[in-house]
Design a protein around this motif. Structure first.
Motif, PDB file in Angstrom:
ATOM      1  N   ALA A 110       0.058  -8.141  10.437  1.00  0.00           N
ATOM      2  CA  ALA A 110       1.162  -9.089  10.255  1.00  0.00           C
ATOM      3  C   ALA A 110       1.006  -9.867   8.959  1.00  0.00           C
ATOM      4  CB  ALA A 110       1.233 -10.033  11.454  1.00  0.00           C
ATOM      5  N   GLY A 111      -0.229 -10.284   8.645  1.00  0.00           N
ATOM      6  CA  GLY A 111      -0.455 -11.019   7.414  1.00  0.00           C
ATOM      7  C   GLY A 111      -0.219 -10.174   6.180  1.00  0.00           C
ATOM      8  N   LEU A 112      -0.613  -8.889   6.245  1.00  0.00           N
ATOM      9  CA  LEU A 112      -0.379  -7.981   5.125  1.00  0.00           C
ATOM     10  C   LEU A 112       1.113  -7.793   4.885  1.00  0.00           C
ATOM     11  CD1 LEU A 112      -1.359  -5.923   3.006  1.00  0.00           C
ATOM     12  CD2 LEU A 112      -1.480  -4.226   4.854  1.00  0.00           C
ATOM     13  N   ILE A 113       1.865  -7.567   5.945  1.00  0.00           N
ATOM     14  CA  ILE A 113       3.310  -7.372   5.805  1.00  0.00           C
ATOM     15  C   ILE A 113       3.972  -8.628   5.266  1.00  0.00           C
ATOM     16  CG2 ILE A 113       5.428  -7.063   7.141  1.00  0.00           C
ATOM     17  CD1 ILE A 113       3.827  -5.089   8.885  1.00  0.00           C
ATOM     18  N   ASP A 114       3.530  -9.785   5.729  1.00  0.00           N
ATOM     19  CA  ASP A 114       4.096 -11.045   5.232  1.00  0.00           C
ATOM     20  C   ASP A 114       3.804 -11.214   3.745  1.00  0.00           C
ATOM     21  OD1 ASP A 114       5.407 -13.667   5.857  1.00  0.00           O
ATOM     22  OD2 ASP A 114       3.472 -14.424   5.151  1.00  0.00           O
ATOM     23  N   ALA A 115       2.580 -10.889   3.309  1.00  0.00           N
ATOM     24  CA  ALA A 115       2.227 -11.034   1.898  1.00  0.00           C
ATOM     25  C   ALA A 115       3.007 -10.056   1.024  1.00  0.00           C
ATOM     26  CB  ALA A 115       0.727 -10.811   1.718  1.00  0.00           C
ATOM     27  N   TYR A 140      -5.462  -9.969  -1.336  1.00  0.00           N
ATOM     28  CA  TYR A 140      -6.864  -9.687  -1.050  1.00  0.00           C
ATOM     29  C   TYR A 140      -7.000  -9.354   0.433  1.00  0.00           C
ATOM     30  CZ  TYR A 140      -7.711 -11.907  -5.577  1.00  0.00           C
ATOM     31  OH  TYR A 140      -7.694 -12.231  -6.904  1.00  0.00           O
ATOM     32  N   VAL A 141      -7.628  -8.238   0.723  1.00  0.00           N
ATOM     33  CA  VAL A 141      -7.788  -7.781   2.105  1.00  0.00           C
ATOM     34  C   VAL A 141      -9.169  -8.186   2.603  1.00  0.00           C
ATOM     35  CG1 VAL A 141      -7.804  -5.789   3.636  1.00  0.00           C
ATOM     36  CG2 VAL A 141      -6.247  -5.847   1.672  1.00  0.00           C
ATOM     37  N   LYS A 142      -9.181  -8.858   3.746  1.00  0.00           N
ATOM     38  CA  LYS A 142     -10.420  -9.352   4.346  1.00  0.00           C
ATOM     39  C   LYS A 142     -10.628  -8.681   5.700  1.00  0.00           C
ATOM     40  CE  LYS A 142     -12.508 -13.724   5.916  1.00  0.00           C
ATOM     41  NZ  LYS A 142     -12.256 -15.187   6.053  1.00  0.00           N
ATOM     42  N   GLY A 143     -11.743  -8.008   5.883  1.00  0.00           N
ATOM     43  CA  GLY A 143     -12.027  -7.391   7.169  1.00  0.00           C
ATOM     44  C   GLY A 143     -11.200  -6.145   7.413  1.00  0.00           C
ATOM     45  N   VAL A 144     -10.892  -5.885   8.686  1.00  0.00           N
ATOM     46  CA  VAL A 144     -10.207  -4.668   9.108  1.00  0.00           C
ATOM     47  C   VAL A 144      -8.751  -4.970   9.444  1.00  0.00           C
ATOM     48  CG1 VAL A 144     -10.150  -2.800  10.793  1.00  0.00           C
ATOM     49  CG2 VAL A 144     -12.353  -3.727  10.038  1.00  0.00           C
ATOM     50  N   ILE A 145      -7.848  -4.190   8.854  1.00  0.00           N
ATOM     51  CA  ILE A 145      -6.428  -4.265   9.199  1.00  0.00           C
ATOM     52  C   ILE A 145      -6.045  -2.938   9.831  1.00  0.00           C
ATOM     53  CG2 ILE A 145      -4.086  -4.430   8.298  1.00  0.00           C
ATOM     54  CD1 ILE A 145      -5.102  -6.366   6.217  1.00  0.00           C
ATOM     55  N   ASN A 146      -5.547  -3.005  11.074  1.00  0.00           N
ATOM     56  CA  ASN A 146      -5.244  -1.809  11.842  1.00  0.00           C
ATOM     57  C   ASN A 146      -3.741  -1.618  11.984  1.00  0.00           C
ATOM     58  OD1 ASN A 146      -4.775  -0.196  14.479  1.00  0.00           O
ATOM     59  ND2 ASN A 146      -6.949   0.102  14.043  1.00  0.00           N
ATOM     60  N   GLY A 147      -3.279  -0.380  11.739  1.00  0.00           N
ATOM     61  CA  GLY A 147      -1.853  -0.104  11.792  1.00  0.00           C
ATOM     62  C   GLY A 147      -1.260  -0.168  13.179  1.00  0.00           C
ATOM     63  N   PHE A 148      -2.088  -0.115  14.225  1.00  0.00           N
ATOM     64  CA  PHE A 148      -1.596  -0.160  15.593  1.00  0.00           C
ATOM     65  C   PHE A 148      -1.565  -1.587  16.153  1.00  0.00           C
ATOM     66  CE2 PHE A 148      -2.576   4.291  15.183  1.00  0.00           C
ATOM     67  CZ  PHE A 148      -1.655   4.925  15.995  1.00  0.00           C
ATOM     68  N   THR A 194       5.744   5.457  12.953  1.00  0.00           N
ATOM     69  CA  THR A 194       5.927   5.134  11.534  1.00  0.00           C
ATOM     70  C   THR A 194       6.273   3.669  11.346  1.00  0.00           C
ATOM     71  OG1 THR A 194       6.653   7.392  11.069  1.00  0.00           O
ATOM     72  CG2 THR A 194       7.247   5.704   9.456  1.00  0.00           C
ATOM     73  N   ARG A 195       7.062   3.122  12.246  1.00  0.00           N
ATOM     74  CA  ARG A 195       7.456   1.719  12.143  1.00  0.00           C
ATOM     75  C   ARG A 195       6.240   0.797  12.131  1.00  0.00           C
ATOM     76  NH1 ARG A 195      10.434   1.644  16.436  1.00  0.00           N
ATOM     77  NH2 ARG A 195      12.248   2.470  15.354  1.00  0.00           N
ATOM     78  N   TYR A 196       5.176   1.212  12.794  1.00  0.00           N
ATOM     79  CA  TYR A 196       3.966   0.390  12.854  1.00  0.00           C
ATOM     80  C   TYR A 196       2.936   0.788  11.805  1.00  0.00           C
ATOM     81  CZ  TYR A 196       5.306  -2.043  17.108  1.00  0.00           C
ATOM     82  OH  TYR A 196       5.947  -2.857  18.005  1.00  0.00           O
ATOM     83  N   THR A 197       2.633   2.065  11.718  1.00  0.00           N
ATOM     84  CA  THR A 197       1.449   2.467  10.960  1.00  0.00           C
ATOM     85  C   THR A 197       1.722   2.764   9.492  1.00  0.00           C
ATOM     86  OG1 THR A 197       1.655   4.814  11.582  1.00  0.00           O
ATOM     87  CG2 THR A 197       0.399   3.372  13.057  1.00  0.00           C
ATOM     88  N   GLN A 198       2.977   2.872   9.086  1.00  0.00           N
ATOM     89  CA  GLN A 198       3.291   3.043   7.664  1.00  0.00           C
ATOM     90  C   GLN A 198       3.600   1.687   7.070  1.00  0.00           C
ATOM     91  OE1 GLN A 198       5.810   6.353   6.162  1.00  0.00           O
ATOM     92  NE2 GLN A 198       7.135   4.730   5.362  1.00  0.00           N
ATOM     93  N   ILE A 199       2.782   1.247   6.120  1.00  0.00           N
ATOM     94  CA  ILE A 199       2.936  -0.054   5.485  1.00  0.00           C
ATOM     95  C   ILE A 199       3.525   0.152   4.094  1.00  0.00           C
ATOM     96  CG2 ILE A 199       1.785  -2.173   4.773  1.00  0.00           C
ATOM     97  CD1 ILE A 199       1.699  -1.619   7.807  1.00  0.00           C
ATOM     98  N   ASN A 200       4.702  -0.416   3.858  1.00  0.00           N
ATOM     99  CA  ASN A 200       5.451  -0.184   2.625  1.00  0.00           C
ATOM    100  C   ASN A 200       5.108  -1.235   1.571  1.00  0.00           C
ATOM    101  OD1 ASN A 200       6.993   2.047   3.692  1.00  0.00           O
ATOM    102  ND2 ASN A 200       8.110   0.543   4.912  1.00  0.00           N
ATOM    103  N   VAL A 201       4.848  -0.750   0.357  1.00  0.00           N
ATOM    104  CA  VAL A 201       4.417  -1.599  -0.760  1.00  0.00           C
ATOM    105  C   VAL A 201       5.507  -1.650  -1.812  1.00  0.00           C
ATOM    106  CG1 VAL A 201       2.680  -1.899  -2.566  1.00  0.00           C
ATOM    107  CG2 VAL A 201       2.017  -0.993  -0.322  1.00  0.00           C
ATOM    108  N   GLY A 202       5.811  -2.852  -2.300  1.00  0.00           N
ATOM    109  CA  GLY A 202       6.796  -3.014  -3.358  1.00  0.00           C
ATOM    110  C   GLY A 202       6.176  -2.984  -4.739  1.00  0.00           C
TER     111      GLY A 202
END
Length: 453
Positions: free
Chosen positions: A78-83, A101-109, A163-171
């Motif tokens: 959630a934090g990654l998507i918000d950023a 900056y990514v801290k620790g483990v971010i899981n797509g599920f 895909t809605r969860y585990t694919q994280i889209n980058v701008g």
């Protein structure tokens, strides 16, 4: 004396590689005010001039000019998507410069409440894998047609849910830097239809597909196929992928069950660069124990990919991987100073020469396990030429020796591949190392965790 001098050169160059150049230090929000100097510096760094195809055009600067309010430290999906902009469905349209900056483990599920979802949670109510196996068994369904009908439709809807969860889209204009121990787990980082992205110092782990597709006409015996790469670059330009590790962790393809006489394929590529993408530099990464690694160009169709798919690969380690190191279509692809540690009965090839491909291979080092032959390091996928020079090859623990991959291939297979790709790389930052120095140097410098973050 000469051996000592060579060792000193490797150690000295390695030290230069891991120390960041001078860079502006940003302020930040969230936890960014507690970042180390090294981490802050990495966020502001840009791809050096002339460092591969990613330096062409306007160069690759990522989010280096981000203002303080667009610097984030994240430790959740959630934090990654918000950023990245706040809405995963539309984040690829967010071109505001940003440093994450990514801290620790971010899981797509990760679910909306932070709980961990399962494949059953994402499956369409009408999908049942056991029923799928019964319905599309080739003995019943046949070998000529792909699955179709309500059950296949339900599988496809299940893929959409995942895909809605585990694919994280980058701008566009984004820099992502992993802090010490950072890991993207069970997700695909998608860079699609954007410019100017930097991804560094992250361990990518096991982007598995809950709902693989069965293709009975794929090859002589059919194949299961997965939807998800660990990272995918599509229709994008000026991308720098640096000092990351790509792995399937404790869920390798070799451990998957057999259905319809074929292994269930739950992974696709590690880092695929496709659909007219171009101007990409892939440097100092480690690809660890994967089947399919890097596809450059996804179709043999002559069309939009012509003149695109220009990629540089340098100072990467391919350790225990089986194929696509890389497999190339159309592009001018510069492959230099990479270290290949290859073994196993399932190994297929290292560099695949596809339709209108123009690979340029220089000063790469290959260490081959028992039963592997220099002639099998190349594979003809419809290509005609490549330039190859300065390769060194070793069997087992024997010392590296000069060898020509092209001569070995042409002596073993017909038709021959030509020896001139028709171009010479000019975008190279720093000296090209002699191949004997490459194993030691890349072992010291390549992969996540080697940067001061």
């Amino acid at each position: 004396m000469r051996l000592r001098r060579l060792t000193a050169v490797v150690a000295g160059v390695a030290l230069v590689a891991v120390l960041p150049p001078s860079a502006a230090v940003a302020g930040g929000n969230n936890d960014s005010d507690r970042l180390s100097w090294g981490a802050r510096s990495l966020g502001r760094q840009v791809l050096p001039a002339d460092d591969g195809w990613g330096a062409a055009g306007d160069g690759t600067t990522g989010g280096s000019v981000a203002s303080q309010e667009h610097i984030h430290v994240v430790d959740s999906r959630a934090g990654l998507i918000d950023a990245l902009g706040g809405d995963n469905a539309t984040n690829r349209n967010n071109d505001t410069p940003k440093i994450i900056y990514v801290k620790g483990v971010i899981n797509g599920f990760e679910g909306p409440d932070g709980s961990r979802l399962t494949c059953d949670d994402l499956a369409d109510p009408e999908y049942d894998f056991d029923e799928f196996l019964v319905t599309y068994d080739p003995a019943v369904w046949g070998w000529e047609n792909d699955p179709s009908g309500p059950l296949e439709d339900a599988r496809r809807r299940s893929v959409t849910n995942q895909t809605r969860y585990t694919q994280i889209n980058v701008g566009a204009n984004t820099t992502i830097v992993g802090l010490h121990g950072a890991r993207f787990e069970n997700l695909t980082l998608m860079v699609d239809s954007v410019r100017n992205v930097i991804v560094r110092n992250v361990l990518f782990d096991d982007a598995y597909d809950c709902f693989p597709a069965w293709s009975p006409d794929d090859g002589d015996a059919g194949n299961w196929n997965s939807q998800y790469d660990l990272m995918s670059v599509r229709r994008s330009e000026n991308v720098w992928v640096d000092h990351n590790t790509f792995t399937d962790g404790d869920n390798p393809d070799s451990a998957q069950p057999i259905y319809f006489g074929r292994p269930l394929q739950v992974h696709d590529g590690a880092l695929d660069i496709t659909h007219t993408a171009s101007l990409v530099t892939v440097s100092y990464n480690k690809f660890d124990g994967r089947d399919k690694v890097m596809l450059i160009g996804s179709s043999n169709t002559v069309g939009p990919d012509v003149g695109r798919l220009n990629v540089t690969l340098h100072h990467n380690i391919f350790d225990g991987s089986l194929q696509r190191l890389p497999r190339i279509r159309f592009g001018q692809v510069d492959v230099y100073n990479n270290y290949y540690k290859l073994s196993g009965d399932a190994f297929e090839y290292a560099v695949g020469v596809g339709v209108q491909a123009a690979p340029y291979l220089e000063n790469n080092a290959f260490r081959l396990g028992s039963g592997l032959d220099t002639a099998d390091l190349l594979h003809d996928w419809g290509g005609t030429v490549l330039t190859e020079k300065g390769s060194w090859v070793a069997q087992g623990r024997r010392p590296l020796r000069p060898a020509s991959l092209l001569d070995a291939y042409n002596a073993a297979y017909d038709p021959d591949l030509g020896s001139d790709a028709g171009w010479t790389p000019t975008l190279r930052h720093g000296p090209v190392l002699p191949a004997p120095l490459v194993p030691g140097y890349t072992t010291l410098t390549a992969g996540a965790g080697k940067l001061p973050a």
